[in-house]
Design an enzyme around this catalytic site. Structure first.
Site, PDB file in Angstrom:
ATOM      1  N   TYR A  10     -15.515   5.887   0.625  1.00  0.00           N
ATOM      2  CA  TYR A  10     -15.255   6.002   1.497  1.00  0.00           C
ATOM      3  C   TYR A  10     -16.984   7.049   1.999  1.00  0.00           C
ATOM      4  O   TYR A  10     -17.049   7.778   1.976  1.00  0.00           O
ATOM      5  CB  TYR A  10     -14.339   6.947   2.419  1.00  0.00           C
ATOM      6  CG  TYR A  10     -13.568   6.090   1.920  1.00  0.00           C
ATOM      7  CD1 TYR A  10     -12.316   5.507   2.062  1.00  0.00           C
ATOM      8  CD2 TYR A  10     -12.069   6.915   0.672  1.00  0.00           C
ATOM      9  CE1 TYR A  10     -11.595   4.538   1.958  1.00  0.00           C
ATOM     10  CE2 TYR A  10     -10.810   6.027   0.927  1.00  0.00           C
ATOM     11  CZ  TYR A  10     -10.391   5.330   1.122  1.00  0.00           C
ATOM     12  OH  TYR A  10      -9.828   4.641   0.570  1.00  0.00           O
ATOM     13  N   GLU A  63      -6.254  -2.023  -3.316  1.00  0.00           N
ATOM     14  CA  GLU A  63      -4.562  -0.679  -3.696  1.00  0.00           C
ATOM     15  C   GLU A  63      -3.469  -2.423  -4.327  1.00  0.00           C
ATOM     16  O   GLU A  63      -3.374  -3.067  -3.751  1.00  0.00           O
ATOM     17  CB  GLU A  63      -4.227  -0.201  -2.731  1.00  0.00           C
ATOM     18  CG  GLU A  63      -2.912   0.084  -2.905  1.00  0.00           C
ATOM     19  CD  GLU A  63      -2.067   0.822  -1.444  1.00  0.00           C
ATOM     20  OE1 GLU A  63      -2.562   0.439  -0.489  1.00  0.00           O
ATOM     21  OE2 GLU A  63      -0.997   1.669  -2.162  1.00  0.00           O
ATOM     22  N   HIS A 113      -6.099   6.570   7.884  1.00  0.00           N
ATOM     23  CA  HIS A 113      -4.750   6.082   7.945  1.00  0.00           C
ATOM     24  C   HIS A 113      -5.232   5.660   9.344  1.00  0.00           C
ATOM     25  O   HIS A 113      -4.616   5.860  10.270  1.00  0.00           O
ATOM     26  CB  HIS A 113      -3.621   7.232   7.993  1.00  0.00           C
ATOM     27  CG  HIS A 113      -3.210   6.964   6.827  1.00  0.00           C
ATOM     28  ND1 HIS A 113      -1.950   7.966   6.648  1.00  0.00           N
ATOM     29  CD2 HIS A 113      -3.363   6.160   5.236  1.00  0.00           C
ATOM     30  CE1 HIS A 113      -2.105   7.771   5.089  1.00  0.00           C
ATOM     31  NE2 HIS A 113      -2.877   6.845   4.713  1.00  0.00           N
ATOM     32  N   HIS A 152       1.053   7.002  -5.180  1.00  0.00           N
ATOM     33  CA  HIS A 152       1.831   6.727  -4.683  1.00  0.00           C
ATOM     34  C   HIS A 152       3.496   6.886  -6.159  1.00  0.00           C
ATOM     35  O   HIS A 152       2.804   5.141  -5.819  1.00  0.00           O
ATOM     36  CB  HIS A 152       2.153   7.562  -3.832  1.00  0.00           C
ATOM     37  CG  HIS A 152       1.721   6.301  -2.948  1.00  0.00           C
ATOM     38  ND1 HIS A 152       2.705   5.086  -2.374  1.00  0.00           N
ATOM     39  CD2 HIS A 152       1.115   6.010  -2.480  1.00  0.00           C
ATOM     40  CE1 HIS A 152       2.388   5.007  -1.898  1.00  0.00           C
ATOM     41  NE2 HIS A 152       1.528   4.947  -1.412  1.00  0.00           N
ATOM     42  N   ARG A 198     -11.155  -0.259  -0.068  1.00  0.00           N
ATOM     43  CA  ARG A 198     -10.141   0.791  -0.843  1.00  0.00           C
ATOM     44  C   ARG A 198      -9.782  -0.380  -1.761  1.00  0.00           C
ATOM     45  O   ARG A 198      -9.555  -1.809  -0.522  1.00  0.00           O
ATOM     46  CB  ARG A 198      -8.721   1.293   0.377  1.00  0.00           C
ATOM     47  CG  ARG A 198      -7.697   1.662  -0.950  1.00  0.00           C
ATOM     48  CD  ARG A 198      -6.729   2.406  -0.218  1.00  0.00           C
ATOM     49  NE  ARG A 198      -6.572   2.706   1.433  1.00  0.00           N
ATOM     50  CZ  ARG A 198      -7.038   2.927   2.588  1.00  0.00           C
ATOM     51  NH1 ARG A 198      -7.839   3.817   1.733  1.00  0.00           N
ATOM     52  NH2 ARG A 198      -6.131   2.500   3.563  1.00  0.00           N
ATOM     53  N   HIS A 241      -8.996  11.197  -1.453  1.00  0.00           N
ATOM     54  CA  HIS A 241      -6.985  10.823  -1.923  1.00  0.00           C
ATOM     55  C   HIS A 241      -7.042  10.646  -3.516  1.00  0.00           C
ATOM     56  O   HIS A 241      -7.770  10.372  -4.032  1.00  0.00           O
ATOM     57  CB  HIS A 241      -6.720  10.000  -1.059  1.00  0.00           C
ATOM     58  CG  HIS A 241      -7.187   8.897  -1.197  1.00  0.00           C
ATOM     59  ND1 HIS A 241      -6.538   7.620  -2.094  1.00  0.00           N
ATOM     60  CD2 HIS A 241      -8.299   7.811  -0.491  1.00  0.00           C
ATOM     61  CE1 HIS A 241      -7.345   6.564  -2.035  1.00  0.00           C
ATOM     62  NE2 HIS A 241      -8.170   6.840  -0.817  1.00  0.00           N
ATOM     63  N   ASP A 255      -4.930  -2.472   5.147  1.00  0.00           N
ATOM     64  CA  ASP A 255      -4.114  -1.922   4.313  1.00  0.00           C
ATOM     65  C   ASP A 255      -2.628  -1.711   4.865  1.00  0.00           C
ATOM     66  O   ASP A 255      -2.260  -1.646   6.104  1.00  0.00           O
ATOM     67  CB  ASP A 255      -4.074  -0.397   4.206  1.00  0.00           C
ATOM     68  CG  ASP A 255      -3.060   0.793   3.337  1.00  0.00           C
ATOM     69  OD1 ASP A 255      -2.256   0.083   3.183  1.00  0.00           O
ATOM     70  OD2 ASP A 255      -3.451   1.733   2.748  1.00  0.00           O
ATOM     71  N   ASP A 269      15.588   4.108  28.152  1.00  0.00           N
ATOM     72  CA  ASP A 269      16.615   2.812  27.944  1.00  0.00           C
ATOM     73  C   ASP A 269      16.017   1.702  27.026  1.00  0.00           C
ATOM     74  O   ASP A 269      16.888   0.895  26.304  1.00  0.00           O
ATOM     75  CB  ASP A 269      16.646   1.355  29.177  1.00  0.00           C
ATOM     76  CG  ASP A 269      17.561   2.697  30.151  1.00  0.00           C
ATOM     77  OD1 ASP A 269      18.108   3.481  29.980  1.00  0.00           O
ATOM     78  OD2 ASP A 269      18.106   1.477  31.383  1.00  0.00           O
ATOM     79  N   GLU A 283      -4.535   2.907  -5.856  1.00  0.00           N
ATOM     80  CA  GLU A 283      -5.575   2.644  -4.658  1.00  0.00           C
ATOM     81  C   GLU A 283      -6.376   3.365  -4.625  1.00  0.00           C
ATOM     82  O   GLU A 283      -7.389   4.580  -3.936  1.00  0.00           O
ATOM     83  CB  GLU A 283      -4.097   2.687  -3.555  1.00  0.00           C
ATOM     84  CG  GLU A 283      -3.923   4.320  -3.503  1.00  0.00           C
ATOM     85  CD  GLU A 283      -2.842   4.262  -1.946  1.00  0.00           C
ATOM     86  OE1 GLU A 283      -3.643   3.916  -1.490  1.00  0.00           O
ATOM     87  OE2 GLU A 283      -1.694   4.272  -2.050  1.00  0.00           O
TER      88      GLU A 283
HETATM   89  N1  GLY Z   1      -0.297   2.860   3.175  1.00  0.00           N
HETATM   90  C1  GLY Z   1      -0.700   3.954   3.110  1.00  0.00           C
HETATM   91  C2  GLY Z   1      -0.903   4.558   1.232  1.00  0.00           C
HETATM   92  O1  GLY Z   1      -1.409   3.532   0.793  1.00  0.00           O
HETATM   93  O2  GLY Z   1      -0.665   5.276   0.952  1.00  0.00           O
HETATM   94 MN    MN Z   2      -1.570   1.187   1.375  1.00  0.00          MN
HETATM   95 MN    MN Z   3      -0.397   3.085  -1.029  1.00  0.00          MN
END
Ligand code: GLY
Ligand code: MN
Ligand code: MN
Length: 435
Positions: A385, A405, A240, A351, A403, A347, A257, A36, A381
């Protein structure tokens, strides 16, 4: 704030589609969270981009050059009982008046009406593969034409993916869009600053998440753009991490983040701070390296540079820095060739960001890294690590995840950092935490 011109977007898309075509795009669906109870409804970004309509159970149809109007909406009918329980519905009359639809029909009539709208068209544009059930539905509507009793009807022969072109449109932001992104960035910045001020040993990551949420809402942004990552100590080495339930220990770093959404546009900010207010020597050394890489990578943001230049610059600086700190051995050239940095920086440096936090748009064109253009907005970013279990490096570095960003708009002269209100120099962070 400038209005978003949804009609201009539809017009541009229809110019590209050309005559004798039809585009069909469904709204997002409600999703059950528990019995619900649904998750908060969030419209599909493409559907929102073209309509500005925030209801489920809807389909937008665009038919360039249609005599009775090019913008057709199927949506829920007004219903007093439902509206008493679940909130207002725009209805068909509202769709004409508020959204500027040329025609609006109850969604329950779509099976009867849509095949007729396809009749005589050569091409159907839709988002192939995004929603297989809807793809099937489109085929069924198309197949209703040409049935025995309708032999004279011409059914569309070409099915064309709408995504690519629509996403290229979304990639380049207008001033009105950047204004919204700046608003989201400023509200997110206020939340990060509140978190930095509230941070101290013995509190829980969750307490910090509460600061973020509170300040988002207080600053006009009800929703986070993605689940907040509030990661103390070694948790920061999970890219993440979203559990956000550990105690924050004296001597550790805190990586946050997090960003919120304003009128559908996202912000995405990472900062890393010392939980006790003072960076230790090894933390400071790695922090300064990430910051140096981020600042240099941001300098690469300008029209005419390639998307990859940003990442390459960050990788080069981080790799050289790790060699200088004796975390990596050998020459810069050898390490870059062997990609040894990936153990510590796994990474990409960013993006696209917009209606989706990981926004749409190609990163490569004709097999080449894309050229940056005015109106693109991207994150920068970099990070380092080093897991607490990494026995290949000296003990003093272990358990550190960093990080930094920011969200950066490409401008004529270079860049504009939308998220610059959150401090990132070590001294600024320590000063903010000492008050
Ligand atoms: N918040 C996920 C990233 O920085 O891509
Ligand atoms: Mn991020
Ligand atoms: Mn990001």
């Amino acid at each position: 704030m400038q209005e978003i011109n949804f009609a201009a977007r539809r017009k541009r898309l229809m110019q590209w589609m050309g005559p004798n075509s039809i585009a069909i795009l469904p709204a997002a669906s409600e999703k059950v969270r528990s019995r619900d109870v649904n998750f908060h409804f969030r419209q599909d970004s493409d559907f929102w981009y073209l309509t500005g309509f925030n209801e489920p159970e809807s389909v937008v149809v665009l038919i360039p050059g249609r005599k009775h109007g090019e913008f057709i909406l199927f949506n829920r009918e007004k219903d007093e009982l439902h509206e008493t329980w679940h909130g207002k519905r725009l209805g068909q009359e509202g769709a004409l008046q508020t959204l500027g639809a040329d025609d609006a029909f109850p969604i329950t009539d779509i099976d009867d009406i849509l095949p007729g709208l396809m009749e005589g068209k050569e091409r159907i544009y839709f988002e192939l593969g995004v929603n297989p059930d809807f793809d099937q539905q489109i085929l069924e509507w198309r197949n209703q034409l040409n049935k025995a009793q309708n032999k004279s009807q011409i059914r569309p022969g070409e099915m064309i993916d709408l995504k690519h072109h629509l996403h290229e449109m979304r990639l380049i932001k207008t001033q009105a869009e950047i204004q919204r992104m700046r608003y989201a960035a400023n509200a997110s910045a206020k939340a990060h600053i509140a978190l930095i001020k509230a941070c101290k040993p013995g509190k829980n990551e969750q307490d910090m998440e509460a600061e973020l949420q509170y300040h988002y809402v207080l600053n006009g942004c009800r929703y986070a753009a993605y689940p907040s990552i509030v990661a103390a100590g070694d948790n920061a080495n999970i890219l993440h991490y979203v559990e956000n339930d550990s105690e924050m220990l004296d001597g550790d770093l805190l990586l946050t983040d997090a960003g919120c959404e304003f009128e559908y546009y996202a912000a995405d900010i990472s900062r890393t701070i010392p939980i006790n207010g003072k960076f230790s020597e090894p933390q400071a050394q790695l922090y300064d390296l990430v910051l140096k890489a981020q600042l240099a990578a941001i300098e690469m943001v300008k029209p005419g540079n390639h998307w990859n230049d940003i990442h390459d610059k960050a990788v080069e600086i981080i790799t050289q820095g790790l060699i200088d700190l004796k975390i990596l051995k050998g020459s810069l050239k050898q390490n870059l060739a062997k990609e040894t940095y990936k153990e510590f920086y796994m990474h990409k440096t960013g993006h696209w960001i917009g209606l989706d936090v990981h926004d749409v748009g190609d990163y490569q064109v004709h097999g080449q890294s894309r050229l940056l253009e005015v109106g693109m907005v991207l994150t920068v970013e970099p990070g380092i690590y080093i897991s607490k279990d990494n026995a290949r490096v000296a003990k003093k570095w272990r358990g550190i995840g960093i990080r930094i960003e920011d969200d950066v708009a490409v401008t004529k002269s270079g860049y504009d950092i939308l998220t610059k209100a959150v401090p990132k120099e070590r001294e600024q962070i320590e000063a903010l935490m000492s008050n």
